[in-house]
Design a protein around this motif. Sequence first.
Motif, PDB file in Angstrom:
ATOM      1  N   UNK A 151      35.714  42.417  40.328  1.00  0.00           N
ATOM      2  CA  UNK A 151      36.369  41.367  41.124  1.00  0.00           C
ATOM      3  C   UNK A 151      35.576  41.001  42.379  1.00  0.00           C
ATOM      4  N   UNK A 152      34.611  41.844  42.739  1.00  0.00           N
ATOM      5  CA  UNK A 152      33.766  41.548  43.911  1.00  0.00           C
ATOM      6  C   UNK A 152      32.410  42.188  43.716  1.00  0.00           C
ATOM      7  N   UNK A 153      31.328  41.465  44.016  1.00  0.00           N
ATOM      8  CA  UNK A 153      29.992  42.009  43.824  1.00  0.00           C
ATOM      9  C   UNK A 153      29.551  41.889  42.375  1.00  0.00           C
ATOM     10  N   UNK A 154      28.774  42.848  41.924  1.00  0.00           N
ATOM     11  CA  UNK A 154      28.228  42.795  40.563  1.00  0.00           C
ATOM     12  C   UNK A 154      27.915  44.208  40.087  1.00  0.00           C
ATOM     13  N   UNK A 155      28.161  44.418  38.792  1.00  0.00           N
ATOM     14  CA  UNK A 155      27.770  45.689  38.177  1.00  0.00           C
ATOM     15  C   UNK A 155      27.058  45.400  36.859  1.00  0.00           C
ATOM     16  N   UNK A 156      26.166  46.311  36.468  1.00  0.00           N
ATOM     17  CA  UNK A 156      25.666  46.287  35.093  1.00  0.00           C
ATOM     18  C   UNK A 156      26.523  47.288  34.341  1.00  0.00           C
ATOM     19  N   UNK A 157      27.335  46.784  33.411  1.00  0.00           N
ATOM     20  CA  UNK A 157      28.249  47.649  32.670  1.00  0.00           C
ATOM     21  C   UNK A 157      27.582  48.059  31.357  1.00  0.00           C
ATOM     22  N   UNK A 158      27.590  49.350  31.076  1.00  0.00           N
ATOM     23  CA  UNK A 158      26.818  49.877  29.943  1.00  0.00           C
ATOM     24  C   UNK A 158      27.741  50.617  28.982  1.00  0.00           C
TER      25      UNK A 158
END
Length: 204
Positions: A77-84
């Motif tokens: 919901x805020x920022x960014x992630x690399x989801x693996x």
Amino acid sequence: MDIQPLSISGAWRITPQQFPDERGVFLEAFQQPAFHEAIGRSLEIAQVNTSISKVGTIRGIHYADIPPSQAKYVFCTQGAILDVVVDIRTDSPTFGQWDAVVLDDIDRRAVFISEGLGHAFMALDDNSVATYLCSTTYSPTREHGINPLCRTIGIEWPTEDRNGNPITQIISEKDRNAPGLNTSKEQGLLPTLALAEGFVRGQK
Ligand SMILES: Cc1cn([C@H]2C[C@H](O)[C@@H](COP(=O)(O)OP(=O)(O)O[C@H]3O[C@@H](C)C(=O)[C@@H](O)[C@H]3O)O2)c(=O)[nH]c1=O
């Protein structure tokens, strides 16, 4: 809502339709009928998790014993992630492989991860907020970790954040000390695809 399978069976990428107006933006983050139509099952939600991570933080690789394991519907919901997503099902044709999706506050995508799969992510911005709907409550004795830097799996963690700055990894002591994939397999900790699929079938 567009729902597409990832390269590992049991994992999907969900792209919501966004409705911007003069106030901001609206979207349906999760919708049971669309989910059921695309994935062929419902997601009964027992717990909703949120974690806030500094840039460079890696959480995971985590998985939970079947039954009941823990299916997760993850979004940022805020920022960014690399989801693996990591296939840790020992009899799976893609055992040891991984796939990844950037989840951020721009496209606002989600990833669904079925029971029996491994999950990890890296924060690509400071204060990245990952929220995930979970099919079960937390069971610390049934949750396990695999080292996110395991060379056998070889996740290509980003070296730059979303602003192009170099990343310094932050990993918990617990995750850093977790066994690699081969050791986890030798110890008989990992699930099978047959067990995972059988469990999901029983839930439908
Ligand atoms: C996961 C979880 C942790 N906790 C507590 C235990 C501990 O004191 C603290 C931090 O826990 P962890 O270090 O395991 O948190 P974290 O490394 O963020 O764990 C999470 O990682 C991602 C990749 C997942 O897929 C999640 O399912 C979960 O395993 O929060 C709960 O109370 N409930 C929970 O559901």
